[in-house]
Scaffold this active site. Structure first.
Site, PDB file in Angstrom:
ATOM      1  N   LYS A 260       0.754  -1.269  -0.157  1.00 56.09           N
ATOM      2  CA  LYS A 260      -0.130  -0.121  -0.091  1.00 56.09           C
ATOM      3  C   LYS A 260       0.918   1.214  -0.216  1.00 56.09           C
ATOM      4  O   LYS A 260       1.791   1.143   0.761  1.00 56.09           O
ATOM      5  CB  LYS A 260      -0.758  -0.112   1.186  1.00 56.09           C
ATOM      6  N   ASP A 265      -2.293  10.644   3.989  1.00 54.33           N
ATOM      7  CA  ASP A 265      -3.551  10.261   3.963  1.00 54.33           C
ATOM      8  C   ASP A 265      -4.306  11.289   4.866  1.00 54.33           C
ATOM      9  O   ASP A 265      -4.259  11.222   6.170  1.00 54.33           O
ATOM     10  CB  ASP A 265      -3.762   8.761   4.445  1.00 54.33           C
ATOM     11  N   LYS A 272      -9.648  13.189   8.507  1.00 57.76           N
ATOM     12  CA  LYS A 272      -9.348  12.766   9.972  1.00 57.76           C
ATOM     13  C   LYS A 272      -9.262  14.159  10.745  1.00 57.76           C
ATOM     14  O   LYS A 272      -8.879  15.085  10.620  1.00 57.76           O
ATOM     15  CB  LYS A 272      -7.749  12.446  10.002  1.00 57.76           C
ATOM     16  N   ASP A 284       1.656   6.144   5.830  1.00 56.56           N
ATOM     17  CA  ASP A 284       0.674   5.356   5.145  1.00 56.56           C
ATOM     18  C   ASP A 284       1.196   4.589   3.828  1.00 56.56           C
ATOM     19  O   ASP A 284       0.503   3.916   3.316  1.00 56.56           O
ATOM     20  CB  ASP A 284      -0.631   5.982   4.961  1.00 56.56           C
ATOM     21  N   ASP A 343     -12.095   7.603   4.007  1.00 59.87           N
ATOM     22  CA  ASP A 343     -10.600   7.343   4.754  1.00 59.87           C
ATOM     23  C   ASP A 343     -10.496   5.857   4.959  1.00 59.87           C
ATOM     24  O   ASP A 343      -9.509   5.283   5.620  1.00 59.87           O
ATOM     25  CB  ASP A 343     -10.837   7.680   6.209  1.00 59.87           C
ATOM     26  N   GLU A 345      -9.299   4.309   2.243  1.00 58.74           N
ATOM     27  CA  GLU A 345      -8.807   4.492   0.928  1.00 58.74           C
ATOM     28  C   GLU A 345      -7.829   3.393   0.519  1.00 58.74           C
ATOM     29  O   GLU A 345      -7.619   3.229  -0.659  1.00 58.74           O
ATOM     30  CB  GLU A 345      -8.385   5.826   0.761  1.00 58.74           C
ATOM     31  N   ARG A 347      -7.452   0.083   0.992  1.00 64.27           N
ATOM     32  CA  ARG A 347      -7.975  -1.117   0.113  1.00 64.27           C
ATOM     33  C   ARG A 347      -8.357  -0.914  -1.063  1.00 64.27           C
ATOM     34  O   ARG A 347      -8.566  -1.875  -2.070  1.00 64.27           O
ATOM     35  CB  ARG A 347      -9.249  -1.558   1.056  1.00 64.27           C
TER      36      ARG A 347
END
Length: 491
Positions: A260, A265, A272, A284, A343, A345, A347
């Site tokens: 990933k 993010d 967030k 991330d 949030d 995202e 996946r």
């Protein structure tokens, strides 16, 4: 720092700092250590008694010695109980010694450590990994580095003569871990999708790997609507990275590592909020960092295994172009996804990366991602969650975890929980109910792998250490590189 091998007996070694490892149930000096203590005028026994040293795992005691003894400093380090002794015990003990040596301004350290499993190759590699990882310090963003003049210059492994190949292997693996640490630790204005692609290109150039970088228009042609949906709001172009290592001879196996790669993010329109740790969201892309770190190490080691290193890299940002909660995206396998949380995202980017990878005709795929806070709640900061329907692949990864010291724990893939991802207007939603959140995330990913044995590692916990932990931290750990390298080499 240099790692050197010495064939000198312990009794003959002379130098700056001597480090001796002792078991918790065997701190009484016998044999060679008793002779050394006699040569040192009883200073070892005195140190054990005065400091009440018990040999507890990773505990250390230190003393400076008089001029008439052939070493200037002595460190004792504990190995814990003999029945709990494993290969990672050596890594952690070496790390503990390295930290004490650095603090005490030791330039040269001689290490007297026992063998694990009567295996000098594995033992010397583990010791070299531990001390180097512990002594690494990232000063790239400091105008005035705080460790000037306090670096250990040489570590000598006593009794390990002839293990040059093991030390070289350790150096290769550590170089990959350090790359991963640097990528994760760097802020989002330093590591971007563009610079991640440049890093991959540099690895390909330096080590002779094949590389393909898919640009936005390439991803559009492949129908990567999930990945590109996440990328909509960023001013930076998305990059889909595909590095390939191919051995000179016919490979025994063909594998893939998929990471990933969210270089930042924000949460998207489901932003967030305060207290969410948004300032840490540079991490991330820890999965992609481990993927590139593994690529760097494996390219140097040159195993007889073909390995593909893949990451869909972008940012999850906010703008007038951003995907909305409630939008429906179409992934490259045709499945439609109702975005009920922007949030979640990672996946979405992994979905298209897995579809792409699944078409390569490989023997196994392992993806790793800082995917869910739920996994951290379940397993804490040190352990990654392993999700796979394939028992053989699970066993391979569990063995690699045991050898590398990078811990994993197999979690259930309860198919019933997929009910929570069902949508009334699309094939699925991207998130389900809060209970079992890490399981539903893995079940979501499972929908995008059709024909290839697959495993998912949720590394949200161990990718970062808030405080010092053995040979890690505080900061980016480079988690996953050593585990994945061991997995590939086991093939």
């Amino acid at each position: 720092m240099a790692i050197q091998l010495s064939d000198k007996p312990l009794l003959e070694w002379a130098g700056d700092t001597l480090a001796i490892a002792l078991f918790e149930d065997a701190v009484e000096l016998t044999g060679e250590l008793a002779s050394l203590d006699e040569k040192f005028a009883g200073i070892l026994k005195e140190l054990i008694a005065e400091e009440e040293f018990t040999g507890k795992a990773n505990s250390t005691v230190f003393t400076r010695v008089s001029a008439n003894i052939p070493v200037r400093k002595i460190i004792l380090v504990g190995l814990g109980k003999t029945e709990a002794f494993n290969i990672d015990t050596l890594r952690r003990a070496a790390a503990a010694v390295g930290k004490v040596g650095k603090k005490q301004k030791s330039k040269v350290i001689g290490l007297s450590f026992p063998l694990w499993n009567n295996d000098p190759t594995a033992s010397s590699q583990a010791i070299a990994e531990g001390v180097q990882l512990a002594l690494y310090q990232d000063n790239r963003f400091k105008s005035d580095p705080d460790d000037k003049g306090s670096q250990v210059e040489t570590v000598e492994l006593l009794g390990f003569a002839g293990q040059e190949a093991a030390i070289n292997r350790a150096n290769q693996i550590v170089s990959g871990v350090i790359l991963a640490r640097q990528l994760v630790a760097a802020p989002a204005n330093s590591v971007t999708p563009i610079t991640m692609a440049e890093t991959a290109q540099q690895i390909a150039q330096d080590y002779g790997l094949q590389i393909e970088i898919l640009e936005q228009e390439d991803c559009e042609k492949l129908g990567m609507g999930a990945f590109l949906g996440v990328a909509l709001a960023s001013d930076l172009p998305p990059k889909f990275i595909h590095l390939t290592y191919k051995p000179e001879s016919t490979p025994k196996r063909k594998l893939a590592i998929v990471g990933k790669g969210l270089t930042f993010d924000s949460g998207g329109l489901n932003i967030k909020g305060a207290g969410s740790g948004i300032e840490t969201m540079k991490i991330d892309m820890g999965g992609a960092a481990a993927t590139l770190g593994a690529a760097k190490a494996i390219a140097q080691i040159k195993p007889n295994v073909e390995v593909h290193f893949i990451s869909a890299v972008t940012e999850n940002m906010i703008s007038g172009k951003a995907m909305h909660p409630g939008d429906i995206l179409t992934a490259s396998n045709g499945k439609t996804i109702e975005v009920n949380n922007t949030d979640a995202e990672g996946r979405l980017t992994l979905a298209d990366a897995l579809v792409y990878t699944d078409k390569l005709g490989l023997d196994a795929i392992v993806d790793l991602a800082t995917l869910t806070g739920a996994n951290v709640i379940a397993l804490g900061d040190d352990i990654a969650g392993l999700y796979t329907p394939d028992d053989a692949l699970a066993g391979q990864l569990e063995q690699a975890a045991s050898e590398s010291g990078e811990k994993i724990w197999r979690m259930p893939l309860e198919e019933k929980y997929f009910e929570g991802l069902k949508s009334g207007i699309a094939d699925m939603k991207n998130t389900g109910p809060r209970p079992g959140g890490s399981i539903t995330a893995a079940l979501f990913l499972k929908q995008f792998v059709k024909d290839t044995p697959w495993a998912h590692l949720d590394i949200a916990g161990p990718v970062w250490a808030d405080k010092e932990n053995g040979y890690n931290g505080p900061g980016a750990t480079g988690y996953g590189v050593r585990l994945l390298v061991d997995w590939v080499l086991s093939e």
